[in-house]
Design an enzyme around this catalytic site. Structure first.
Site, PDB file in Angstrom:
ATOM      1  N   CYS A 235     -38.687  15.189  24.560  1.00 24.95           N
ATOM      2  CA  CYS A 235     -39.656  15.835  23.920  1.00 24.95           C
ATOM      3  C   CYS A 235     -39.253  17.530  23.844  1.00 24.95           C
ATOM      4  O   CYS A 235     -38.391  17.914  24.438  1.00 24.95           O
ATOM      5  CB  CYS A 235     -41.063  15.873  24.504  1.00 24.95           C
TER       6      CYS A 235
ATOM      7  N   HIS B 193     -33.258  14.386  36.291  1.00 24.42           N
ATOM      8  CA  HIS B 193     -33.732  14.542  37.433  1.00 24.42           C
ATOM      9  C   HIS B 193     -32.895  15.641  38.209  1.00 24.42           C
ATOM     10  O   HIS B 193     -33.462  16.477  39.064  1.00 24.42           O
ATOM     11  CB  HIS B 193     -33.937  13.605  38.310  1.00 24.42           C
TER      12      HIS B 193
ATOM     13  N   CYS C   7     -41.399  10.928  25.676  1.00 20.29           N
ATOM     14  CA  CYS C   7     -40.204  11.623  26.254  1.00 20.29           C
ATOM     15  C   CYS C   7     -39.388  10.408  27.079  1.00 20.29           C
ATOM     16  O   CYS C   7     -39.946   9.794  27.995  1.00 20.29           O
ATOM     17  CB  CYS C   7     -40.461  12.654  27.099  1.00 20.29           C
TER      18      CYS C   7
ATOM     19  N   GLU D 260     -32.120   9.806  34.559  1.00 17.80           N
ATOM     20  CA  GLU D 260     -31.973   9.969  36.312  1.00 17.80           C
ATOM     21  C   GLU D 260     -31.135  11.143  36.371  1.00 17.80           C
ATOM     22  O   GLU D 260     -31.321  12.073  37.112  1.00 17.80           O
ATOM     23  CB  GLU D 260     -31.324   8.822  36.856  1.00 17.80           C
TER      24      GLU D 260
END
Length: 358
Positions: free
Chosen positions: A290, A259, A271, A256
């Site tokens: 990733c 983001h 990922c 989070e």
């Protein structure tokens, strides 16, 4: 079951770009870093594998989104950027997290240290835990699960007031109480305002018993509660902080916050930034990034990849050496960080370090 398998060229472009300036930035990376990142487009890589969809209800199937490659991330004018002044991640615990064996303070320190390793080079600051009543948020009893829920939007408004003006890049609230965004919704795992650098996330549904009939957070009454009476939260059930709950918490918190840095849901390779609709799908995600998302984060934060992996490994291998020598064995066991669920992640980090240190 469906496998999302991109071609080598597509993955290479997503990682490096065809933009001359960004290609040059990539070429300027340390050779060991390029060696690891290039695993993104190696067809038989044992480190980074294609995404596997198990059903039509998986995130990518049910939430069609455009992909985000490195170039799109790098040039995004809307993403939040670190500055020399605004470079701290603040975490605000809401409600209780402790149980009979692990205190809120212990759990918060584990999350703080993990987050500092994941976002290597940045400072993570844990604010003093506050009771739900201090937020002034709305709450209800879920009519289906009969557990308490607090209003995510109200919590974001509270966090906006609490966000330190001096050095905060972002502030995230975390809680063991379930969330809902509006009356018509059953629940939400979390909610964020990316432009204002805020988020609120619940770990309640990461308790292994949450969906079982024996869940201890169920209430007997589902009647409408008085809007200003927060006494119902006094002594409300807190799940035991075990290794699996800690693993899930670390995944959610770093996903989070990712983001807020501007990383979209990953659709390139397995990922931690993959979206998830349910706990089973979330558990299938790896703990780390990733290569494409790793390059995005490196460009935003500026760490050396090998140092970041060493920090993650150090967190997973941390033992009780810092515990007071006068404590008995039983007391020490209660303070040990439960990292059994991180065994596979630790082995994977070791493989990455082996590539980096060749």
């Amino acid at each position: 079951m469906k496998i999302i398998k991109h071609s080598e060229q597509v993955l290479k472009t997503a990682l490096i770009s065809k933009n001359t300036q960004l290609v040059k930035l990539y070429e300027n990376l340390e050779s060991s870093e390029k060696c690891l990142l290039n695993e993104a487009f190696q067809p038989n890589s044992v480190l980074f594998r294609p995404i596997t969809l198990h059903s039509e209800s998986d995130w990518i199937s049910s939430h069609p989104e455009p992909t985000q490659d490195f170039e799109q991330f790098y040039n995004d004018p809307c993403r939040s950027r670190l500055t020399s002044q605004k470079n701290a991640i603040y975490v605000q615990p809401i409600g209780s997290f402790g149980d009979t064996k692990v205190s809120t303070e212990d759990y918060m320190k584990w999350l703080k240290d993990y987050c500092e390793a994941f976002y290597y080079g940045l400072s993570v600051k844990i604010l003093e835990p506050i009771p739900v009543s201090h937020t002034g948020c709305g709450f209800r009893v879920n009519e289906y699960t009969c557990n308490l829920q607090i209003h995510a939007g109200d919590l974001l408004k509270y966090l906006k007031k609490k966000k330190p003006k001096e050095d905060a890049f972002c502030i995230v609230g975390i809680t063991m109480i379930d969330l809902y965004p509006r009356e018509s919704w059953n629940f939400v795992f979390g909610q964020a305002s990316l432009t204002e650098g805020m988020g609120i996330f619940s770990f309640a549904r990461y308790d292994s018993d949450f969906y079982s009939a024996s869940y201890k957070g169920r209430l007997q009454s589902v009647k409408k509660l008085p809007s200003a009476d927060y006494s119902i939260f006094d002594g409300y059930y807190t799940p035991a902080i075990n290794s699996m709950l800690l693993l899930r918490s670390c995944k959610t918190l770093t996903h989070e916050i990712g983001h807020i840095f501007g990383l979209h849901h990953c659709q390139w390779l397995q990922c931690v930034m993959q979206g998830s609709n349910q706990l089973e799908e979330s558990d299938r995600r790896p703990l780390d990034l990733c290569p494409i998302c790793l390059r995005k984060l490196q460009s935003a934060v500026g760490f050396h990849i090998v140092e970041r992996y060493q920090a993650l490994l150090g967190w997973m291998e941390e033992d009780s050496s810092g515990i007071d020598a006068e404590l008995g064995n039983e007391a020490k066991m209660g303070l040990l960080k439960p990292v059994e669920a991180f065994k596979e992640c630790r082995e994977w980090v070791l493989k990455c370090l082996d590539v980096l240190q060749k």
